[in-house]
Every structure is written in structure tokens, then in C-alpha cells.
Design an enzyme around this catalytic site. Sequence first.
Site, PDB file in Angstrom:
ATOM      1  N   HIS A   1      -0.693  -0.544   1.655  1.00 21.09           N
ATOM      2  CA  HIS A   1       0.416  -1.469   1.913  1.00 21.09           C
ATOM      3  C   HIS A   1       1.753  -0.724   1.788  1.00 21.09           C
ATOM      4  O   HIS A   1       2.589  -0.762   2.699  1.00 21.09           O
ATOM      5  CB  HIS A   1       0.329  -2.618   0.907  1.00 21.09           C
ATOM      6  CG  HIS A   1       1.424  -3.637   1.014  1.00 21.09           C
ATOM      7  ND1 HIS A   1       1.228  -4.870   1.607  1.00 21.09           N
ATOM      8  CD2 HIS A   1       2.717  -3.613   0.622  1.00 21.09           C
ATOM      9  CE1 HIS A   1       2.368  -5.549   1.564  1.00 21.09           C
ATOM     10  NE2 HIS A   1       3.288  -4.812   0.963  1.00 21.09           N
ATOM     11  N   GLU A   2       1.929  -0.037   0.687  1.00 20.90           N
ATOM     12  CA  GLU A   2       3.211   0.650   0.461  1.00 20.90           C
ATOM     13  C   GLU A   2       3.397   1.803   1.445  1.00 20.90           C
ATOM     14  O   GLU A   2       4.514   2.078   1.887  1.00 20.90           O
ATOM     15  CB  GLU A   2       3.302   1.140  -0.987  1.00 20.90           C
ATOM     16  CG  GLU A   2       3.215   0.045  -2.058  1.00 20.90           C
ATOM     17  CD  GLU A   2       4.199  -1.097  -1.863  1.00 20.90           C
ATOM     18  OE1 GLU A   2       5.247  -0.896  -1.222  1.00 20.90           O
ATOM     19  OE2 GLU A   2       3.899  -2.223  -2.333  1.00 20.90           O
TER      20      GLU A   2
ATOM     21  N   HIS B   1       4.957   0.516   4.534  1.00 19.42           N
ATOM     22  CA  HIS B   1       6.428   0.457   4.385  1.00 19.42           C
ATOM     23  C   HIS B   1       7.047   1.848   4.580  1.00 19.42           C
ATOM     24  O   HIS B   1       8.041   2.013   5.279  1.00 19.42           O
ATOM     25  CB  HIS B   1       6.798  -0.033   2.982  1.00 19.42           C
ATOM     26  CG  HIS B   1       6.682  -1.524   2.784  1.00 19.42           C
ATOM     27  ND1 HIS B   1       7.349  -2.430   3.567  1.00 19.42           N
ATOM     28  CD2 HIS B   1       6.001  -2.255   1.867  1.00 19.42           C
ATOM     29  CE1 HIS B   1       7.073  -3.662   3.140  1.00 19.42           C
ATOM     30  NE2 HIS B   1       6.251  -3.586   2.111  1.00 19.42           N
TER      31      HIS B   1
ATOM     32  N   GLU C   1       7.987  -5.886   6.231  1.00 17.15           N
ATOM     33  CA  GLU C   1       6.747  -6.439   5.689  1.00 17.15           C
ATOM     34  C   GLU C   1       5.636  -6.431   6.737  1.00 17.15           C
ATOM     35  O   GLU C   1       4.459  -6.319   6.394  1.00 17.15           O
ATOM     36  CB  GLU C   1       7.034  -7.864   5.187  1.00 17.15           C
ATOM     37  CG  GLU C   1       6.024  -8.416   4.227  1.00 17.15           C
ATOM     38  CD  GLU C   1       5.934  -7.666   2.900  1.00 17.15           C
ATOM     39  OE1 GLU C   1       6.906  -6.996   2.494  1.00 17.15           O
ATOM     40  OE2 GLU C   1       4.865  -7.735   2.281  1.00 17.15           O
TER      41      GLU C   1
END
Lengths: 492, 492
Positions: free
Chosen positions: A259-260, A263, A289
Site C-alpha cells: 500500500h505505502e 503511494h 489513495e
Amino acid sequence: MKKDLSFIYATQKDLCTLYGIGALLGWDERTHMPRKAVSARADQQKLIHDLIYEKMTADKLLDALHRLREKTLSGKDNLVVKELYKDVIKARRIPQAFCQELVKTVVMAQATWEAARYKNNFALFRKHLEKVVELKRQEAQFIDPDKKPYAALLNEFEEGMTPEKLTDLFDYLKKELITIVDHIKGTPRYSGQTPVRVVMKEDRQKAVIGEILKKMRMPSNRTSCDVSTHPFSIKLSENDVRITTRYLDPLDSFFAAIHEAGHALYELGISKKYCNTVLFYAASVGLHESQSRFWENMIAKNKSFWSGYFPQFARYVDAGFTPESFYYAVNQVRPSFIRVNADEVTYGLHIILRYEIERDLIDGTLSVADAKDAWNCKTKQYFNLIPSSDNEGILQDVHWAGGAFGYFPTYTIGSIYASQIYNHLEKTLPDFDRMIRVQNFNPVLAWLRANIHSKGKSMPADDIIAQACGSGLNPKEFVDYLRAKFIPIYER
Amino acid sequence: MKKDLSFIYATQKDLCTLYGIGALLGWDERTHMPRKAVSARADQQKLIHDLIYEKMTADKLLDALHRLREKTLSGKDNLVVKELYKDVIKARRIPQAFCQELVKTVVMAQATWEAARYKNNFALFRKHLEKVVELKRQEAQFIDPDKKPYAALLNEFEEGMTPEKLTDLFDYLKKELITIVDHIKGTPRYSGQTPVRVVMKEDRQKAVIGEILKKMRMPSNRTSCDVSTHPFSIKLSENDVRITTRYLDPLDSFFAAIHEAGHALYELGISKKYCNTVLFYAASVGLHESQSRFWENMIAKNKSFWSGYFPQFARYVDAGFTPESFYYAVNQVRPSFIRVNADEVTYGLHIILRYEIERDLIDGTLSVADAKDAWNCKTKQYFNLIPSSDNEGILQDVHWAGGAFGYFPTYTIGSIYASQIYNHLEKTLPDFDRMIRVQNFNPVLAWLRANIHSKGKSMPADDIIAQACGSGLNPKEFVDYLRAKFIPIYER
């Protein structure tokens, strides 16, 4: 004109340098800083913030921008002047003393929120939340006195989005999500499902994450992956975008890192031509997001992905799983109290609940005193669950203590954008499923870079998505995506 | 007067905050920063340096100091004004453009030094060293046009120390050290000695270091211990002093961590009443070094220490060692080429060699072209060795590339001070040997805090030592200490 332009570019470079320093102070605070250093760190942060405020509100800058706005400028200069002017006007509207009061208030509110969580008692936090709500209403007035307060705050995170549009969109989505959940709850698979168990030592978790980040083309000379209580990503400069994860549960650390990294890849992919300008940032929080969610949900929770990747996990997983059943297991839908643990289907309901409450708090149609009842009542309505404690309910998220009203909706805007990107890639990238199965993410990343990342803040987020995927924010595509993914999981 | 005082205290607080931010930028650069971030990091450092320069050279500050110097001030105010005035005068004497050129030159010189080391060829580095020497001579003129250049540079690191005093001191020391080494080389023990071998996994090294730091009372909520290529310690704020080590050889990581912890304990022990002032720093670099060396050499290479501590190491050590023989093994004296690996006896000779060369380079009596020959010739004289390559000789240290002329002597000043502290504690602290054996360092640390650390920069380093130990810098005590420790090791 030349002099004005070179002045505003020099100012932007200084601002970016200061943002980078502020980001390092923040990153360090959450990763390596000794606990007792907190007060000196606050002084360091304040000094940097004051310098940013000074630079941003200097009359010389506004004068230069005024003159430049009268001129005909080339594409990039024109965009830079437009965006920087907006930032400057906003900064000048909010009095510095007010900013400082707000910062002090949210620092206290966050500390109190932690204490209230420790005692599992919302009443201890209520007064602080009231104060934050009050100040955020004032801030909204400073930002745009012509808008309703929540509209002004929402616009800060997702420019161009309005509560009217969002309420329509979320009303539609709420109905659809509840329908899907009810459908799933009616299947035999639902009642038979049990959680998946993975046991992996920390150094092995690190190795696994290192490998998957490499496959995602996270450049080791421009990133790092550290440990923090809550995973996050942060940009310190054009070649320095860091992520964190936490090594508690192996699946949690795995998905959090991906997830990170989503980003981080966004920030790392912004075109270098925007470096050291106001355009060298994400187009919106929702679009940011979308990148994390795309990698986490659409790639790393994808059926093809696990069909190819499962062998690497297999010896850490409870016996009896196949690639397919493991895929089902990491995609279990289950209404629950806690947002951060929610699956892709019920996640949106958590967001809608928060959105409705924060909108009404800020616009003054709901009091903080009544917010807990509203929370519990909506939990019953949307999840058919009743929180047994405040920690399972209104106390679970730090966002409001931190003053981040208008932030929650961006999570679901991100999910919607991500589904649109996924639907588009599945249709248009040749061999998409096979690539995901063999974990060859290069074509996906190349597409994201060319169509999303590189744009930076040069276009509105919704235009970027419309240009890339054929339409702007489209909740129907999200619903279609969820149906196409989750109905087969439960009707197999 | 009140207004002037509160202005200079506010300025000092801002300066300390900026130093702390600069320290974080530096710490991060050496521990966690992704490699490609280096150019943006240079911009961040430059911005902070420029802010410091601006604050330090503001006319308003000098005016306030001028007015305050006319007044009768209380103890602390008086000291603050005196020290700050010195810093301000110095900052104003060095033109900013010159500073920037110097910084650029040493950055280039350090990169070239690395490249030259890679090729093991001093000739590649020579031109850069010439440029650095040239600029440092100029800088010395700016700092104090009345002094010989090396005297001015030396004074920056060790205030009050002069090349005249140092040359006398080092001439005495050189003779004594060579005598001790010759004596040792004549013993049968010397020819029979072989290096000690310790094999320990990284996580075990970390655990061992964690335990010893705890015994040294390194407060875990005010410190951290990270990894870097070259171990260092750095203060970010009053409650944030960090150290690093490297996990290559277990004894290297162990002694390096203790050495750096010695530095950190000094910074952590400075009286809080000096916080956010110019007095909240070490009295001199030499005194700083005395603290690291005291813990590393006088405590952690102490016979009583290993008699109590050896069991914790025993299973990682080559068979056949006893606590006593292990103590001998970690204290082997052996003339060698490389300073950083040198034992306590020969270390001073490495320093004297560098001192003599750098003094002559800066004062212009030795050319960079002749420096390599001078190095090799002195190595023959002091160690009876001939460097087989430049990496074994003049290329081994980065100090000169970084412009740190006048730094080397502080290492030996530190060793001398450390021996004075040790001799004093051994005589005056009841039960000293037993405490070291059972690793109860509390009384030692309490003494150091009260007599050394707490003083900060409120007194000259030499006065601190004189007050604490009965006399100022005293090389004879160091020689006595070395004789008392090393002769028995080799004549056992």
C-alpha cells in the site's frame, strides 16, 4: 516578467526545500526519534513552519504573482502561477495566530484521544473534539467565506469535490454496498469462512517485503522502508520517498508495505520537469489513495497474483490452503467495527458513516454530544452491528483529533479511481492477467507513470482519471468491480 | 538591558533549534538516506546553514552584544555574552562567499579522496588537497590575522591550545611512547602474540551492545543506536543524542558503541540550565574525546572489567582464553600503519605524525607535493615501518579532505585527559576496581556528570580538568598510565 518568474521559481525551490526538511522531521518523529525529544522536535517543526509561512505570505511574492497573472505565460509557467497563487491566497487568509492555536489544539486533542482510547471512554475526549470542530469551522470561514464550512474543508483535500456531489455518490454507493454485503451474507461460504493464519519471523517478513518491493520497481537508491506504529509514506525530495510498515502480522506488514509503496511510486513518478515547483505534488489526496489501493487491492489481492505468488508464501501458511483458497482467504468479506481491518466491500461503508457524521459536525447540524449516538446508530444501520465500546466506535480513528475533517472521503474516492484504473488496464493491457501472475509489473507501472504519476499537479485529479480511463470519478465502475470480484468468491 | 538579554536568548534558542535540524539532516545522511537523495540534501543543509549565518551575523545581534558587554551581568548571562560574542565575531569575519567556496571545495575533495583511495593513488588527490590547504590558510587569516595560520585553526577545536605548547608536549610524548613500544617489542610476549577472534551474529552483537549501553546508563528514551559506515555520535536536542556503530567485527562494534556512548553521555549530562544557549555544548573537542576514550579504553579495556564481564563473551571467543588472557588479547600493542586500528600506546604516535605534517602544511613550511614523503619518512622513524601503498599511508584519513586541520591533536589531548580522570578516580572512588568488575558504573558516571559533563561550555576545558583532577593537561600522567597498564601485560 523574467525577474518575477525567476523570483517565484526561487521561492518555490526554497519552499520545497523547507517542505523536505519538515518531512524529515516528521518521518524521524514517527520512526527513530527518542521519546523524550518530542518538545524540542515541536520547536524544530514550528521554526520550519514559520519560515514557510513567512515565505508564502511575503508581499513581494503576492506582488510578483499579481503582475504575472496579467501576462500571457507559457504552459508550465501559467500552471505554476495559477497553483501558487491559490496557495498564497489561502495562506494569507488564515492568520498566523489562528494557525498556531489550531496546531496547539490538535496536539492536545491527539494526546487526549490517546488517553481516552486507553480508558476506552469517549467522554474524556469530547471537550477536545468540540474545540477542534469549533476551530475547523472558523478555519473553513477563513479559507472560503462563501462556502458552507464542510465544503471548504473537503476542497482542501479533493479540489473540485463538493458535499452535494459526494452525498449523491455515497447514497448510491451505500445502497449498492449493503446489497452486495447482504448477498454475500446469504451464501453458505460466508458462514463457513475462518481467518487465514500466517506465521513468519520478522527477518523473513522483511525479506518477503524486500522482494515484492523490488518487483514493484521501488528503486532502492531513492527509497527506504522503516518501521513505525502506523505505516505511512512521505516524500523528502525528488529522490527520497520513504515508506514504513510494522512487523506484527505477516499479512498486515505485507499489504501495508505494498500500500505505502503504491503511494511512493506515485511521488517518485512525478515528472522531473515539475521538480522544485508547486506542481511537483499529487493532484489530490484521493488520487494518491487510488495508487496505494490499486497496488494493495487490485494487484496484491488479485486472483492471478496469488496463483503465481502463493508458493513463496506456502510454507508460512496453515496447511490445507491452495493458491485459490488462499486468494479467497485474503479477500474475506465480513462486516466489522474497525475501519482499518475492513475488506474492500465494507470499507466504503465505514467511510460513508464517517463522512455523514463529520459533514454534519462541521456544518453544525450535529453536535459532538450527539456524535456517539449517531455513530452507533449508523453502525447498526450499515453493518447490523452495535459497538460494545467507544474504541470499537467513535474513538477508533485519530483523524478528527488531528483536525483532518474532509479527509475520510478521499479513501473511497481513491478506491473508486483504483477500480477505474484496474478495469481500464484489464481491458487494454495485453496479457494483463498473465503479467500479474508472473509478477511482471513493469507494463502496469509504465502505464501508471505515463498516465497518472507524471502529471503531478498540472491537471485536476478528475481530469487525469478521465483522460486516462475514459471517465471521471465513476462509482458504478467500482460497484461493477466489486461485484465481478466478490460474487464469484462467495458463489463458487 | 532586559530587552537585549531576552533578544540574545531568543536568538540562541533559534540557533540551537537550527543546529538540531542541521544535525538531523547530517545524521540521516549517514544512516538512512537513500543514496540518490544527496543533492537535495545538500540544498536542505545549505538552507539551514544560510539561516544560521544570517542569524549569527545580524547587526541587531552584534549591537545587543555590544551594549551588554558594557554592563555588569550575572554569572550565566556574563558567560553567555562572552561566548556568543566570540562566535559572532568569528562568523562576521568569514565572508559568506568564502564559506560557500570552502564547503564546495571540501565536498569535491572528499569525493576525490574516496576515488583516490579506491585507486590507492595519492597523486589523484593531490591537487584537491592543495586547494583545501590554500583555503584553510585563508580561513585562518580571517579567523585571526594576528596568529600563525595553524595556531588559528587549532584554537577552533581546542580553545587556548597553541602549536608551541603542543609541539613541546608531543616531543616529550613521542620520546616516551617510542621508549615504551621498544620496551614491549623486546619482550617474549610481544613476538608470541596473535590476534583474538570473536564470531558473533549481528543480532547477538546488537543484544550485547544493548546490555552494555544499559549498564552505562544510556537512557533509551533520549538516545538511539543506528548503523553507519563510520561510527559517530551527534546531538539533535537536549533529549536526543544519538550514536551509531557498524556490525562487521564483534569487538569493533562493541568498542565503537562504547566509545560513541561516552561522547553521548557527555552531551546528555550537560546541565539543563544551559539548554538553548551557547553554553549547552562541550567545552572542547579534546574534552569530548576524553569521554569516549575514557569509556572505551579505561573502562571497557580494563582488567577488572574483563575479569567480571568475560563470561558474557566467552562462548563467542576462540577456545583457550581466560578472562585474563582475553584482557591481554584486547590490549595488544603492535606498531601498524592504520590509525583507527591502533592500540592505546601507538595511537599517539599516529597523531603526532599527522600533527607535525598538518602544522607544516598550513604554516607553509611543507608543500603538499612533499607531504607523502614526509609521511613515509615519519612512519619509518616512529614505527619502523614503510607504507607499501598510499592507502596504508597518507590517504588513510578523510580529515584533511574535509578541511579539519587542527582536529587530529584533540584525539591525543582526549587520551591524556582520560588518563588523568582514570588516575584520579582510581585513587579517590572507593572500591573502584570492584565496581568496574561487576559493571556498576553508576558512581563513575555520577562523578563524570558532576565534574565534567554538567559544566558544558561554562569553563575552558583545561580548567574543568584542573578542577576535577588536580592539574590541567598533563602528558606525564598519560605516560604513567600507559606504563602502569602495558608493562605488566608484556612482562607477566
